[in-house]
Design an enzyme around this catalytic site. Structure first.
Site, PDB file in Angstrom:
ATOM      1  CG  HIS A 254     -14.598   3.003  -6.157  1.00 50.66           C
ATOM      2  ND1 HIS A 254     -15.913   3.133  -6.531  1.00 50.66           N
ATOM      3  CD2 HIS A 254     -14.607   2.380  -4.957  1.00 50.66           C
ATOM      4  CE1 HIS A 254     -16.687   2.598  -5.602  1.00 50.66           C
ATOM      5  NE2 HIS A 254     -15.929   2.134  -4.640  1.00 50.66           N
TER       6      HIS A 254
ATOM      7  N   GLY B  11     -21.724   9.801   3.151  1.00 50.18           N
ATOM      8  CA  GLY B  11     -21.426   9.837   4.584  1.00 50.18           C
ATOM      9  C   GLY B  11     -20.040  10.316   4.931  1.00 50.18           C
TER      10      GLY B  11
ATOM     11  CD1 TRP C 215     -17.526  -6.596   3.930  1.00 47.91           C
ATOM     12  CD2 TRP C 215     -17.762  -4.404   4.262  1.00 47.91           C
ATOM     13  NE1 TRP C 215     -17.885  -6.044   2.727  1.00 47.91           N
ATOM     14  CE2 TRP C 215     -18.040  -4.700   2.900  1.00 47.91           C
ATOM     15  CE3 TRP C 215     -17.839  -3.072   4.693  1.00 47.91           C
ATOM     16  CZ2 TRP C 215     -18.387  -3.709   1.983  1.00 47.91           C
ATOM     17  CZ3 TRP C 215     -18.189  -2.090   3.771  1.00 47.91           C
ATOM     18  CH2 TRP C 215     -18.459  -2.407   2.432  1.00 47.91           C
TER      19      TRP C 215
ATOM     20  CB  CYS D 111      -5.666  -2.769   3.468  1.00 50.30           C
ATOM     21  SG  CYS D 111      -4.323  -3.016   2.321  1.00 50.30           S
TER      22      CYS D 111
ATOM     23  CE  LYS E  70      -3.187   2.567   2.916  1.00 47.54           C
ATOM     24  NZ  LYS E  70      -4.419   2.586   2.132  1.00 47.54           N
TER      25      LYS E  70
ATOM     26  CB  CYS F 133     -19.030   4.720  -2.532  1.00 42.74           C
ATOM     27  SG  CYS F 133     -18.807   3.609  -1.122  1.00 42.74           S
TER      28      CYS F 133
ATOM     29  CD  GLU G 133     -19.939   0.879  -7.233  1.00 47.53           C
ATOM     30  OE1 GLU G 133     -19.660   0.892  -6.022  1.00 47.53           O
ATOM     31  OE2 GLU G 133     -19.291   0.259  -8.076  1.00 47.53           O
TER      32      GLU G 133
HETATM   33  N1  GLN Z   1     -21.213   5.722   4.993  1.00 48.53           N
HETATM   34  C1  GLN Z   1     -20.062   5.050   4.466  1.00 48.53           C
HETATM   35  C2  GLN Z   1     -19.100   6.073   3.906  1.00 48.53           C
HETATM   36  O1  GLN Z   1     -19.557   7.051   3.401  1.00 48.53           O
HETATM   37  C3  GLN Z   1     -20.430   4.083   3.379  1.00 48.53           C
HETATM   38  C4  GLN Z   1     -19.228   3.414   2.805  1.00 48.53           C
HETATM   39  C5  GLN Z   1     -19.524   2.226   1.940  1.00 48.53           C
HETATM   40  O2  GLN Z   1     -20.625   2.009   1.521  1.00 48.53           O
HETATM   41  N2  GLN Z   1     -18.540   1.447   1.669  1.00 48.53           N
HETATM   42  O3  GLN Z   1     -17.895   5.896   3.938  1.00 48.53           O
HETATM   43 ZN    ZN Z   2     -20.587   2.416  -0.849  1.00 45.23          ZN
END
Ligand code: GLN
Ligand code: ZN
Length: 778
Positions: free
Chosen positions: A710, A448, A577, A532, A18, A742, A681
């Site tokens: 991303h 978020g 997760w 990671c 990383k 996201c 997404e």
């Molecule tokens: N609320 C989380 C964020 O904004 C959602 C992240 C995710 O869905 N992986 O980071």
């Molecule tokens: Zn997400």
């Protein structure tokens, strides 16, 4: 009897990969340094496996980004938009790889990244190969040969691991209509053949082809493709050529025995953790000379192996096949577990007793070797002592008081159907919410998190080391929240977020506040590229000793008149997760987590929060790979979300967020979650998946992600507008929200500011354009 490994974590115990990648991307280190870091990680992994006593050590399991992307490069499957980059002077193979994975927006180029999606039911993301009709393949890279030779120079014989041709095609996607990607097989195979020939010339003794699709439900065409592919590969199989190990994992292959008999490979690897029962079905029917690699050590979870159980399976195989035909192995690549338990030294995070129950990648290989030794020499006193010592921890875990919480079990036993349903149906709740929230058409929001800057990480590290106190740390976080609340107001957002600065990770944060969870210090697992995650370990019954997010949400809400979303992580995602306990059904653990979240929802409401988002980023990922197992999973997954959310009042708007495409299969269950708004997404797939929402007449509101977070690339206003225009063709405007794909945690502020202001502007223009039109009312 030999030992076999399918793959070792490539990120390094201290996430060395990383760090190097990120230094390289930011120009802080050069190409030489990148290559050096790669070879030093490979050397470390090979030497470690050799010293532990693994016979078949994998090579080509290392990757600078992703092994599926490596395959695309290997077979010259490079989408046309990247070709101009090849002409750039000093452009290296790695640069091409990164451009494909991350997009390229430099020196006058603006090239989008390839799509990324989850690797089967894991949280590892691979880069989706793109296919075009009649496309040609050619050997473009020599990575597997290079890495084999590299190991050889260190005196280590390795087994090159390649994704098999059928799974490689099936993992990809057609980028134009009018053909099926399996039609490309014939042209792809010569590349594999030529590799086999070169391996043969190098004196390679074993090659592994991973064909995970062999363990899934496949259609007739895929079946035929397997037959065709391996007939061709076998034809190149002259004397002295490498022997072929066909690896399957994540599911069983007992229903494919006829196919396996046709393929007649030299060895087959099977996952006996997911499907122990397949052993009994396969043994009597295995082709005569075929070796069997028994995946008995769990490559997907971190519990110590129950040696007694594994030895029973090994004994069964030994009786049927004889020692010579058996390999002992982890169930799949160890990519999905952290490197080394010895790096866990913080007993506050991971109590010593719990640590005794665990095995990470290195320990798993030691287990594999111990199993081989025990299977061959069960009477050896030293080995017997080791076995006893090991099994003592297995027994200890079963009976430990750390695990069982009678209060939690009792509350679960008393649940009734009302606990799983909101008081009113969506249509009535929607009215109450419209009156309460008064949001415009195309409301804008984010998912978020905001960028976790170096400063935030530095201050958190200081706090964790005790260099600054709780008060100073929290004051710092409050300043950050204040800053982003005002920033969002200025930009014109309709629903604000507090930024999640207090969280290192959306799962770890809650895990650190819930009973029944342990955390690790270095338990990193690759999610995608340099990213990671550190999955928490659920070892016992889950309970919430006190509110987890209320003070932050309340503070943020006190700064503005606009609604601030409360942010929670949903039960399935917490489960998916984390490393989950294997001593009770996953559903039971999910319901326990759901109860904790339910209490948090109630406390947030009481604190005056009117919108609560419960992220279920991972519902799709948890979907069992075999169709027959899916209904049961979907049933409890939906019920656990409902248990978490259904206590909310009518006027409280429940959002949920999911990060993946491919909704079509589970659209009904997404609706069954009964959330008021779902954000999803879909920018990398150009809103394709909205089709599913239209066809199904999705009842509630949707925020299709309008740009890809991303990638560091900043979207243009036209792009976002085009996606929104597409969305209003498919769905009524009043059902739509505008948000990124996201959370923005991994991005930096300059990118984020640019991208979000473009997004808000695009939404405002749409709003103005559609105000009062029929489309808006529809
Ligand atoms: N609320 C989380 C964020 O904004 C959602 C992240 C995710 O869905 N992986 O980071
Ligand atoms: Zn997400």
């Amino acid at each position: 009897m030999k030992t076999n490994n399918l793959g070792y974590p490539r990120i390094g115990v201290k996430r060395e990969l990383k760090k190097t990648l990120e230094d390289y991307w930011s120009g802080q280190c050069g190409h030489e340094d990148l290559l050096l870091a790669g070879s030093s990680l490979r050397r470390h992994n090979w030497q470690l496996q050799q010293s532990v006593g693994i016979d078949l050590i994998p090579s080509n399991d290392f990757s600078f980004y992703d092994h599926v992307l490596d395959m695309s490069l290997l077979v010259g499957n490079i989408p046309e938009r990247y070709l101009p980059l090849l002409e750039k002077l000093s452009f290296q193979e790695a640069d091409l790889l990164f451009a494909m994975a991350r997009g390229y927006q430099k020196d006058g180029h603006d090239i989008t990244a390839m799509e990324m999606t989850k690797w089967f039911d894991t949280n590892y993301h691979y880069i989706v190969p793109e296919f075009r009709k009649g496309q040609k393949f050619r050997r473009f890279s020599d990575k597997p040969l290079r890495e084999y030779r590299e190991a050889k120079e260190l005196g280590i014989e390795t087994k090159p691991v390649l994704l098999g041709p059928v799974s490689y095609l099936l993992l990809g996607k057609e980028k134009e209509p009018g053909f099926h990607r399996l039609e490309l097989l014939e042209d792809l195979l010569p590349v594999y053949v030529s590799l086999l020939e070169e391996f043969s010339a190098l004196g390679v003794s074993w090659v592994e082809f991973d064909e995970p699709y062999l363990a899934l439900d496949i259609d007739h065409d895929s079946y035929a493709a397997f037959v065709q592919a391996y007939q061709v590969l076998k034809a190149t199989h002259k004397t002295g050529a490498p022997r072929i190990l066909l690896a399957t994992y994540f599911e069983g292959v007992a229903d494919k025995i006829e196919l396996l008999r046709t393929l007649q490979m030299d060895a087959l690897h099977i996952d006996l953790v997911r499907r122990p029962e397949q052993l009994g079905e396969l043994l009597p029917n295995l082709p005569e000379t075929m070796l069997l690699s028994l995946g008995v050590v769990d490559g997907r979870n971190i519990w110590k192996n129950d040696l007694d159980h594994s030895l029973r399976l090994i004994g069964q195989a030994k009786d049927a096949l004889g020692e010579e035909r058996i390999l002992i192995a982890p169930s799949c690549s160890l990519l999905h577990v952290p490197c080394d338990l010895a790096a866990e030294t913080d007993s506050k995070k991971l109590p010593g007793q719990v640590k005794n129950w665990l095995a990470f990648a290195q320990q798993k290989l030691e287990e594999v070797v111990l199993l081989r030794q025990l299977a061959s020499a069960p009477q050896d006193p030293e080995l017997a002592r080791k076995r006893q010592e090991h099994q003592r921890h297995i027994a200890e875990r079963k009976n430990s008081t750390l695990i069982h919480n009678p209060k939690v079990k009792e509350r679960l036993a008393q649940l009734s159907p009302q606990d799983f349903a909101r008081k009113k149906p969506f249509a009535q709740r929607e009215q109450a919410q419209v009156e309460k929230l008064r949001l415009p058409l195309f409301p804008t929001t984010t998912i978020g998190s905001f960028p976790q800057t170096a400063e935030i990480r530095r201050v958190r590290a200081q706090f964790n080391k005790g260099e600054i106190g709780q008060e100073e740390y929290e004051n710092f976080l409050r300043k950050e929240i204040e800053r982003v609340i005002h920033w969002q107001e200025n930009l014109g957002f309709d629903v604000l977020v507090h930024g999640e600065f207090e969280r290192t990770d959306m799962v770890e944060y809650f895990a650190s506040l819930l009973q029944g969870f342990a955390l690790t210090k270095n338990g990193w697992v690759q999610s995608y590229g340099s990213r990671c995650v550190k999955p928490p370990i659920i070892y016992g019954d889950v309970a919430r000793p006190q509110p987890m997010t209320v003070s932050w949400a309340k503070f943020a809400q006190s700064l503005t008149k606009k609604p601030v979303k409360g942010m929670l992580t949903g039960p399935v995602t917490m489960l998916q997760w984390s490393f989950v306990r294997d001593d009770q059904p996953r559903s039971e653990t999910a319901f326990q987590i759901a109860l904790a979240i339910r209490d948090e929802v109630r406390d947030l409401e009481e604190a005056g929060i009117s919108i609560i988002q419960i992220d279920e980023a991972a519902i799709r990922e948890g979907l069992p790979l075999r169709k027959k197992d899916q209904p049961h999973y979907l049933d409890w997954a939906v019920r656990s979300f409902r248990l978490a959310s259904a206590g909310a009042k009518d006027e409280t708007q429940i959002h949920t967020h999911m990060c993946y495409s491919e909704f079509n299969e589970i659209i009904e269950q997404i609706a069954a979650l009964d959330a008021d708004v779902v954000t999803i997404e879909c920018s990398r797939s150009q809103m394709e998946l909205l089709d599913a929402f239209r066809d199904f007449h999705y009842p509630a509101q949707i925020g299709p992600g309008v740009y890809d977070i991303h990638s560091p690339r900043v979207p243009t206003e036209q792009e976002i507008t085009a996606l929104l225009e597409k969305a209003v063709q498919l769905l009524p405007a009043r059902q739509l929200w505008v948000n990124p794909d996201c959370g923005l945690k991994t991005r930096n502020w300059p990118e984020t500011e640019k991208a979000l202001s473009v997004m808000v502007r695009a939404a405002q223009k749409m709003r103005a354009r559609l105000a009062g039109t029929e489309q808006a009312m529809r």
